[in-house]
Design an enzyme around this catalytic site. Sequence first.
Site, PDB file in Angstrom:
ATOM      1  N   GLU A   1       7.571   1.613  -9.471  1.00  0.00           N
ATOM      2  CA  GLU A   1       7.047   2.905  -9.026  1.00  0.00           C
ATOM      3  C   GLU A   1       8.059   3.737  -8.251  1.00  0.00           C
ATOM      4  OE1 GLU A   1       3.129   3.258  -7.427  1.00  0.00           O
ATOM      5  OE2 GLU A   1       2.695   1.144  -7.790  1.00  0.00           O
TER       6      GLU A   1
ATOM      7  N   HIS B   1       2.357   2.413 -11.537  1.00  0.00           N
ATOM      8  CA  HIS B   1       1.468   3.037 -10.559  1.00  0.00           C
ATOM      9  C   HIS B   1      -0.003   2.707 -10.835  1.00  0.00           C
ATOM     10  CE1 HIS B   1       0.557   5.919  -7.419  1.00  0.00           C
ATOM     11  NE2 HIS B   1      -0.212   6.626  -8.226  1.00  0.00           N
TER      12      HIS B   1
ATOM     13  N   SER C   1      -3.379   5.399  -4.715  1.00  0.00           N
ATOM     14  CA  SER C   1      -2.534   6.580  -4.836  1.00  0.00           C
ATOM     15  C   SER C   1      -2.832   7.561  -3.697  1.00  0.00           C
ATOM     16  CB  SER C   1      -2.746   7.210  -6.216  1.00  0.00           C
ATOM     17  OG  SER C   1      -1.719   8.130  -6.511  1.00  0.00           O
TER      18      SER C   1
END
Length: 325
Positions: A266, A296, A171
């Site tokens: 995502e 995610h 991320s």
Amino acid sequence: MEQEKEKENEKEKEKEKEKEKESEVSVRGRVIGELMGHLTNDFAIGKKIKSGELRKKLNEPPWKVPDCFTMTHIDMGDFTMKLLESKENVNPQRIILQLHGGGYVGAVRNAYYVFAGLYNEVSHGCSVLTPDYRVAPEHPFPAALEDAAASYRWLLEQGWFGDQILLAGDSAGGGLAMALTMYIKDHHMPMPGGIVAMSPWTDLTASGESYETNYEKDPLFGNTRESLIYLNAYAKDHDPMDCYISPLFGDFRQFPPMLIQVGSLEMLLSDSVSVAAKARSQGIKVRLSIYEGMFHVFQMAYLAIPESKRAWAEVGKFIEVLGQE
């Protein structure tokens, strides 16, 4: 003839079993995604998850280090780091610098020490350094990048060569790994040997097409414009198109090989797809793996679901191939 027919029948049965397995895998992944979507969309706590507020307030007991590891605490002044090392069969060829996710607003948490253990396992004994870098809103850009650079310099000072250091992040941490590499290049430091990026956040302007096409599909960030991918304190007064904030807008020439993993559901899917396309066009080796039906940072399911297990095995293979180049 009868024996040949029996063999063919056995082969057909095996194929059917494989199909059933694949079906089971996608069902398991779908169930997890649906449960996540139900939690974030149908319960009051969902808003806090999407905004990152829950992560900011997360209180955890100290992580219990498994007997097979040692963990060293390192005080860097502005931030701290943890170095996870195997007690036996240490791999001296490489070391992994892990940059955690959390939207630049969440500090490190125990899940990332579990990640460190998995990185150690799939790399056959590589030590893993995990900085608890400073986060917004108290410490906006460039605090996270400064701390990541300080962590990298520390490894160089310990005697590691740049090409022995593998950057890994998920991320925000995946985007930070790429931003750090751009910083390293611009400051004429030894370049790292490779990058592993899981669902990297590379575009803080949210300009990719998947922010729209996956708006209703993403179980974590979907169905709201009030999540941390839209409302984030990290860039503050800086241009979010700065490549040190959004590496998508930077120059990938001279980058080491990259493995990018992302889920097909995502909103951040295009962050990965666009970076991979741009880096490849600039002559960089990139392996982009889009995991169908995944959400995610699905790798945080560890080895509990087959998709995550497969992703971690792919990380191990990527590190192995790097060692052969």
